[in-house]
Motif scaffolding. Structure first.
Motif, PDB file in Angstrom:
ATOM      1  N   ILE A  11      33.426  42.774  42.889  1.00 36.62           N
ATOM      2  CA  ILE A  11      32.411  42.529  41.861  1.00 36.62           C
ATOM      3  C   ILE A  11      31.076  43.101  42.345  1.00 36.62           C
ATOM      4  CG2 ILE A  11      33.520  40.541  40.816  1.00 36.62           C
ATOM      5  CD1 ILE A  11      30.582  39.965  43.112  1.00 36.62           C
ATOM      6  N   GLU A  48      34.703  35.500  37.711  1.00 35.65           N
ATOM      7  CA  GLU A  48      33.441  34.775  37.542  1.00 35.65           C
ATOM      8  C   GLU A  48      33.135  33.903  38.762  1.00 35.65           C
ATOM      9  OE1 GLU A  48      35.164  35.863  33.632  1.00 35.65           O
ATOM     10  OE2 GLU A  48      35.979  34.792  35.359  1.00 35.65           O
ATOM     11  N   TYR A  68      30.069  40.447  31.576  1.00 34.99           N
ATOM     12  CA  TYR A  68      30.699  41.708  31.984  1.00 34.99           C
ATOM     13  C   TYR A  68      29.847  42.888  31.522  1.00 34.99           C
ATOM     14  CZ  TYR A  68      34.149  45.445  32.302  1.00 34.99           C
ATOM     15  OH  TYR A  68      34.803  46.614  32.594  1.00 34.99           O
ATOM     16  N   SER A  71      32.951  48.891  34.524  1.00 36.24           N
ATOM     17  CA  SER A  71      33.724  49.022  35.751  1.00 36.24           C
ATOM     18  C   SER A  71      33.655  50.440  36.278  1.00 36.24           C
ATOM     19  CB  SER A  71      35.179  48.621  35.515  1.00 36.24           C
ATOM     20  OG  SER A  71      35.793  49.522  34.623  1.00 36.24           O
ATOM     21  N   LEU A  82      34.005  45.797  39.383  1.00 36.99           N
ATOM     22  CA  LEU A  82      33.781  45.142  38.110  1.00 36.99           C
ATOM     23  C   LEU A  82      32.332  44.696  38.085  1.00 36.99           C
ATOM     24  CD1 LEU A  82      37.056  43.070  38.293  1.00 36.99           C
ATOM     25  CD2 LEU A  82      36.675  45.129  36.932  1.00 36.99           C
ATOM     26  N   PHE A  84      28.750  43.174  36.589  1.00 36.65           N
ATOM     27  CA  PHE A  84      28.281  42.043  35.789  1.00 36.65           C
ATOM     28  C   PHE A  84      26.768  41.927  35.851  1.00 36.65           C
ATOM     29  CE2 PHE A  84      32.543  41.082  37.125  1.00 36.65           C
ATOM     30  CZ  PHE A  84      33.128  40.523  36.012  1.00 36.65           C
TER      31      PHE A  84
END
Length: 141
Positions: A11, A48, A68, A71, A82, A84
């Motif tokens: 992430i 998350e 989100y 990516s 990913l 965010f």
């Protein structure tokens, strides 16, 4: 024999609080290089949960409103980044041993520091760059 590559989800997050964003740097990065915070998703953990854990571990900041963004394949080692955005619940930073520095920057401050060469951000081809630039342009990331 068919083989599927092993991919490690990671992430990467642009954390904001009001008119500020949270950026950090590792000691081994080029001087003055800052980026969004990132980390790997652990087994049994939701994406998350990984966002909240990594941001808390690396900066002592609790986040909510995890959204989100997009990516990017990342070959180091074999990851899928990913991306965010998230809102900070507190502002008091405590740096862990993974990062050399973590700071809050206003748009104006970051733009001026980049212009003067005091800070560089992630390269253009990265999702981290897109997160930061979209925020700098004043649009919701």
């Amino acid at each position: 024999h068919e083989q599927f590559p092993h991919i490690e989800p990671a992430i990467i997050v642009l954390v904001t609080h009001g008119n500020k964003c949270l950026l950090g740097r590792k000691a081994e990065w080029p001087t003055y290089a800052y980026s969004t915070l990132a980390g790997f998703v652990e087994p049994g953990e939701t994406i998350e949960e990984a966002v909240k854990r990594e941001i808390l571990e690396e900066s002592n900041i609790n986040v909510n409103n995890v959204q989100y963004f997009g990516s990017q394949p990342w070959p180091f080692p074999a990851s899928l980044m990913l991306a965010f955005t998230a809102d900070a619940e507190n502002v008091d930073i405590k740096v862990d041993d993974e990062l050399e520095d973590v700071q809050w920057f206003t748009r104006k401050q970051l733009q001026e520091m980049m212009k003067e060469g005091y800070i560089t951000i992630a390269p253009r081809y990265t999702v981290a760059h897109n997160l930061i630039v979209k925020w700098l342009n004043g649009t919701d990331a």
